[in-house]
Design a protein around this motif. Structure first.
Motif, PDB file in Angstrom:
ATOM      1  N   LEU A  59       0.859  -1.179   0.000  1.00 57.73           N
ATOM      2  CA  LEU A  59       0.000   0.000   0.000  1.00 57.73           C
ATOM      3  C   LEU A  59       0.894   1.226   0.000  1.00 57.73           C
ATOM      4  O   LEU A  59       1.844   1.306   0.770  1.00 57.73           O
ATOM      5  CB  LEU A  59      -0.895   0.019   1.241  1.00 57.73           C
ATOM      6  CG  LEU A  59      -1.868  -1.139   1.375  1.00 57.73           C
ATOM      7  CD1 LEU A  59      -2.646  -1.020   2.679  1.00 57.73           C
ATOM      8  CD2 LEU A  59      -2.830  -1.181   0.207  1.00 57.73           C
ATOM      9  N   LEU A  60       0.603   2.151  -0.877  1.00 54.08           N
ATOM     10  CA  LEU A  60       1.374   3.386  -0.959  1.00 54.08           C
ATOM     11  C   LEU A  60       0.473   4.561  -0.617  1.00 54.08           C
ATOM     12  O   LEU A  60      -0.626   4.674  -1.160  1.00 54.08           O
ATOM     13  CB  LEU A  60       1.923   3.576  -2.381  1.00 54.08           C
ATOM     14  CG  LEU A  60       2.812   2.469  -2.916  1.00 54.08           C
ATOM     15  CD1 LEU A  60       3.104   2.703  -4.387  1.00 54.08           C
ATOM     16  CD2 LEU A  60       4.086   2.396  -2.123  1.00 54.08           C
ATOM     17  N   GLU A  61       0.927   5.387   0.274  1.00 55.19           N
ATOM     18  CA  GLU A  61       0.157   6.587   0.600  1.00 55.19           C
ATOM     19  C   GLU A  61       0.208   7.533  -0.577  1.00 55.19           C
ATOM     20  O   GLU A  61       1.253   7.779  -1.156  1.00 55.19           O
ATOM     21  CB  GLU A  61       0.729   7.266   1.845  1.00 55.19           C
ATOM     22  CG  GLU A  61       0.560   6.454   3.104  1.00 55.19           C
ATOM     23  CD  GLU A  61      -0.894   6.179   3.436  1.00 55.19           C
ATOM     24  OE1 GLU A  61      -1.742   7.079   3.257  1.00 55.19           O
ATOM     25  OE2 GLU A  61      -1.184   5.059   3.862  1.00 55.19           O
ATOM     26  N   PHE A  62      -0.927   8.046  -0.952  1.00 49.76           N
ATOM     27  CA  PHE A  62      -1.023   8.961  -2.080  1.00 49.76           C
ATOM     28  C   PHE A  62      -1.430  10.315  -1.535  1.00 49.76           C
ATOM     29  O   PHE A  62      -2.564  10.529  -1.145  1.00 49.76           O
ATOM     30  CB  PHE A  62      -2.048   8.454  -3.088  1.00 49.76           C
ATOM     31  CG  PHE A  62      -2.181   9.323  -4.302  1.00 49.76           C
ATOM     32  CD1 PHE A  62      -3.283  10.138  -4.471  1.00 49.76           C
ATOM     33  CD2 PHE A  62      -1.194   9.327  -5.260  1.00 49.76           C
ATOM     34  CE1 PHE A  62      -3.414  10.940  -5.586  1.00 49.76           C
ATOM     35  CE2 PHE A  62      -1.313  10.126  -6.382  1.00 49.76           C
ATOM     36  CZ  PHE A  62      -2.420  10.935  -6.549  1.00 49.76           C
ATOM     37  N   ILE A  71      -3.086   0.993  -4.077  1.00 47.93           N
ATOM     38  CA  ILE A  71      -2.796  -0.421  -3.875  1.00 47.93           C
ATOM     39  C   ILE A  71      -1.935  -0.882  -5.035  1.00 47.93           C
ATOM     40  O   ILE A  71      -2.341  -0.810  -6.195  1.00 47.93           O
ATOM     41  CB  ILE A  71      -4.080  -1.267  -3.815  1.00 47.93           C
ATOM     42  CG1 ILE A  71      -4.941  -0.835  -2.647  1.00 47.93           C
ATOM     43  CG2 ILE A  71      -3.729  -2.756  -3.699  1.00 47.93           C
ATOM     44  CD1 ILE A  71      -6.293  -1.524  -2.614  1.00 47.93           C
ATOM     45  N   TYR A  72      -0.743  -1.332  -4.716  1.00 50.92           N
ATOM     46  CA  TYR A  72       0.203  -1.832  -5.706  1.00 50.92           C
ATOM     47  C   TYR A  72       0.160  -3.354  -5.620  1.00 50.92           C
ATOM     48  O   TYR A  72       0.441  -3.927  -4.568  1.00 50.92           O
ATOM     49  CB  TYR A  72       1.589  -1.293  -5.372  1.00 50.92           C
ATOM     50  CG  TYR A  72       2.707  -1.848  -6.202  1.00 50.92           C
ATOM     51  CD1 TYR A  72       3.002  -1.296  -7.448  1.00 50.92           C
ATOM     52  CD2 TYR A  72       3.489  -2.896  -5.737  1.00 50.92           C
ATOM     53  CE1 TYR A  72       4.048  -1.798  -8.204  1.00 50.92           C
ATOM     54  CE2 TYR A  72       4.534  -3.394  -6.496  1.00 50.92           C
ATOM     55  CZ  TYR A  72       4.805  -2.842  -7.724  1.00 50.92           C
ATOM     56  OH  TYR A  72       5.826  -3.326  -8.475  1.00 50.92           O
ATOM     57  N   ALA A  73      -0.271  -4.015  -6.684  1.00 50.19           N
ATOM     58  CA  ALA A  73      -0.359  -5.473  -6.692  1.00 50.19           C
ATOM     59  C   ALA A  73       0.390  -6.019  -7.898  1.00 50.19           C
ATOM     60  O   ALA A  73       0.155  -5.604  -9.029  1.00 50.19           O
ATOM     61  CB  ALA A  73      -1.816  -5.918  -6.737  1.00 50.19           C
ATOM     62  N   ARG A  74       1.281  -6.939  -7.647  1.00 47.75           N
ATOM     63  CA  ARG A  74       2.020  -7.606  -8.715  1.00 47.75           C
ATOM     64  C   ARG A  74       1.346  -8.941  -8.957  1.00 47.75           C
ATOM     65  O   ARG A  74       1.229  -9.764  -8.058  1.00 47.75           O
ATOM     66  CB  ARG A  74       3.476  -7.804  -8.290  1.00 47.75           C
ATOM     67  CG  ARG A  74       4.343  -8.508  -9.277  1.00 47.75           C
ATOM     68  CD  ARG A  74       4.703  -7.668 -10.453  1.00 47.75           C
ATOM     69  NE  ARG A  74       5.517  -6.550 -10.042  1.00 47.75           N
ATOM     70  CZ  ARG A  74       6.321  -5.888 -10.856  1.00 47.75           C
ATOM     71  NH1 ARG A  74       6.406  -6.216 -12.108  1.00 47.75           N
ATOM     72  NH2 ARG A  74       7.016  -4.888 -10.426  1.00 47.75           N
TER      73      ARG A  74
END
Length: 78
Positions: A59-62, A71-74
């Motif tokens: 999770l990256l704070e924006f 939400i960064y999902a690979r």
């Protein structure tokens, strides 16, 4: 064939190194349940429907636009 397998493994390891967690449950534990419940439900449906595997995420704070969280999902194809 060994080179292709090594390349795929390298890509997977590189993808994991950009991620903080390696499961959706661990990702969900990083945020309040009411904030992450709906986005993760949509992500789970997409993964199941389209045949993806969750490799990792974070999770990256924006900052800025209403303090949204990214939400960064690979994902990897099965």
């Amino acid at each position: 064939m060994a080179t292709a397998a090594r390349t795929a493994k390298t890509r997977t390891n590189r993808a994991r190194s950009n991620c903080e967690v390696d499961s959706l449950d661990a990702l969900a534990a990083q945020a309040p349940a009411e904030a992450i419940e709906l986005p993760l439900a949509a992500l789970r449906r997409t993964i199941e429907r389209d045949g993806w595997s969750f490799v990792g995420g974070r999770l990256l704070e924006f900052e800025g636009n209403h303090n949204d969280t990214l939400i960064y999902a690979r994902l990897a194809s099965r």
